[in-house]
Design an enzyme around this catalytic site. Structure first.
Site, PDB file in Angstrom:
ATOM      1  N   ARG A  60       0.822  -1.218   0.000  1.00  0.00           N
ATOM      2  CA  ARG A  60       0.000   0.000   0.000  1.00  0.00           C
ATOM      3  C   ARG A  60       0.848   1.255   0.000  1.00  0.00           C
ATOM      4  O   ARG A  60       0.404   2.318  -0.447  1.00  0.00           O
ATOM      5  CB  ARG A  60      -0.987  -0.033   1.181  1.00  0.00           C
ATOM      6  CG  ARG A  60      -2.090  -1.064   0.999  1.00  0.00           C
ATOM      7  CD  ARG A  60      -3.026  -1.117   2.197  1.00  0.00           C
ATOM      8  NE  ARG A  60      -2.379  -1.583   3.405  1.00  0.00           N
ATOM      9  CZ  ARG A  60      -2.221  -2.861   3.755  1.00  0.00           C
ATOM     10  NH1 ARG A  60      -2.705  -3.824   2.972  1.00  0.00           N
ATOM     11  NH2 ARG A  60      -1.609  -3.196   4.867  1.00  0.00           N
ATOM     12  N   GLU A  97       4.994  -9.320  17.045  1.00  0.00           N
ATOM     13  CA  GLU A  97       4.475  -9.764  18.333  1.00  0.00           C
ATOM     14  C   GLU A  97       4.837 -11.249  18.546  1.00  0.00           C
ATOM     15  O   GLU A  97       5.299 -11.648  19.606  1.00  0.00           O
ATOM     16  CB  GLU A  97       2.960  -9.562  18.351  1.00  0.00           C
ATOM     17  CG  GLU A  97       2.372  -9.650  19.730  1.00  0.00           C
ATOM     18  CD  GLU A  97       0.877  -9.349  19.715  1.00  0.00           C
ATOM     19  OE1 GLU A  97       0.363  -8.921  18.670  1.00  0.00           O
ATOM     20  OE2 GLU A  97       0.250  -9.553  20.768  1.00  0.00           O
TER      21      GLU A  97
HETATM   22  P1  AMP Z   1       3.907  -1.882  12.083  1.00  0.00           P
HETATM   23  O1  AMP Z   1       5.204  -2.490  11.622  1.00  0.00           O
HETATM   24  O2  AMP Z   1       3.339  -2.570  13.277  1.00  0.00           O
HETATM   25  O3  AMP Z   1       4.003  -0.385  12.248  1.00  0.00           O
HETATM   26  O4  AMP Z   1       2.845  -2.191  10.938  1.00  0.00           O
HETATM   27  C1  AMP Z   1       2.772  -1.412   9.819  1.00  0.00           C
HETATM   28  C2  AMP Z   1       2.408  -2.212   8.593  1.00  0.00           C
HETATM   29  O5  AMP Z   1       1.341  -3.134   8.828  1.00  0.00           O
HETATM   30  C3  AMP Z   1       1.940  -1.289   7.496  1.00  0.00           C
HETATM   31  O6  AMP Z   1       2.517  -1.725   6.282  1.00  0.00           O
HETATM   32  C4  AMP Z   1       0.438  -1.407   7.498  1.00  0.00           C
HETATM   33  O7  AMP Z   1      -0.047  -1.423   6.187  1.00  0.00           O
HETATM   34  C5  AMP Z   1       0.130  -2.705   8.216  1.00  0.00           C
HETATM   35  N1  AMP Z   1      -0.859  -2.571   9.312  1.00  0.00           N
HETATM   36  C6  AMP Z   1      -0.638  -2.807  10.630  1.00  0.00           C
HETATM   37  N2  AMP Z   1      -1.741  -2.633  11.358  1.00  0.00           N
HETATM   38  C7  AMP Z   1      -2.714  -2.269  10.498  1.00  0.00           C
HETATM   39  C8  AMP Z   1      -4.111  -1.919  10.648  1.00  0.00           C
HETATM   40  N3  AMP Z   1      -4.728  -1.934  11.831  1.00  0.00           N
HETATM   41  N4  AMP Z   1      -4.781  -1.572   9.536  1.00  0.00           N
HETATM   42  C9  AMP Z   1      -4.183  -1.546   8.326  1.00  0.00           C
HETATM   43  N5  AMP Z   1      -2.888  -1.866   8.122  1.00  0.00           N
HETATM   44  C10 AMP Z   1      -2.149  -2.231   9.186  1.00  0.00           C
END
Ligand code: AMP
Length: 177
Positions: A60, A97
């Site tokens: 995305r 996690e």
């Molecule tokens: P993080 O590494 O935990 O910051 O996760 C970020 C990545 O996971 C991004 O590429 C987001 O597209 C996806 N992502 C994580 N949580 C969500 C959520 N609640 N809704 C949509 N995309 C998410």
């Protein structure tokens, strides 16, 4: 006043698994005006900062990344899940996690002295974006900023994980426990 872009984000409960409130950006980018507005805000923020590469995270992140790179007069770099890029890659592994994940980039995609904007659609725990910053730094690029359309606020503390980097998010959405 609520940000007018917020109403274009669709919340999909329990996807891809129970307990996750998935923030769906397809409802934003399918509509020209709000999509343009979201691109313009990011472009205007980084205009004049000498960005030479926009490095976006699969998949995305690519929706905005190419548009932002084009308007900043910068190159576009693909950061991908392991095994997807055809030439020589470098990778960074980061903690989830449960377990670990990795992202990769072509070794020659960024060179010493490049001023890089890292982009993804959403900041949750910050693990992915931090790994992306480390990839850039592994080849001696400078991370000028890390930008997102959405930042999930609350218990995830993604912004803390990116301490030391200049972080921009257009929309803050509190996570509901
Ligand atoms: P993080 O590494 O935990 O910051 O996760 C970020 C990545 O996971 C991004 O590429 C987001 O597209 C996806 N992502 C994580 N949580 C969500 C959520 N609640 N809704 C949509 N995309 C998410």
């Amino acid at each position: 006043m609520e940000d007018p872009l917020l109403k274009y984000i669709r919340n999909v409960p329990d996807w891809p698994k129970p307990g996750i409130q998935f923030k769906d950006i397809t409802t934003l980018c399918k509509a020209y005006e709000p999509f343009k507005e979201s691109c313009d805000r990011i472009i205007n923020h980084y205009k004049g900062k000498g960005i030479t590469k926009v490095a976006a995270i699969e998949a995305r992140g690519y929706v905005w990344g190419g548009v932002i790179a084009y308007h900043l007069g910068a190159g576009f770099v693909l950061m991908r899940k392991p095994g997807k890029l055809p030439a020589e890659t470098i990778s960074v592994t980061y903690d989830l996690e449960y377990g670990t994940d990795s992202i990769e980039m072509h070794k020659d995609a960024i060179i010493k002295g490049d001023k890089v904007l890292v982009f993804d659609d959403l900041l949750a725990t910050g693990g992915t974006a931090k790994a992306a910053c480390h990839l850039v730094e592994k080849v001696n690029g400078d991370v000028i900023g890390v930008a997102f359309v959405i930042e999930l606020t609350g218990s995830l503390h993604g912004r803390d994980k990116l301490k030391g980097y200049d972080v921009l998010s257009l929309l803050e959405i509190p996570i509901v426990e």
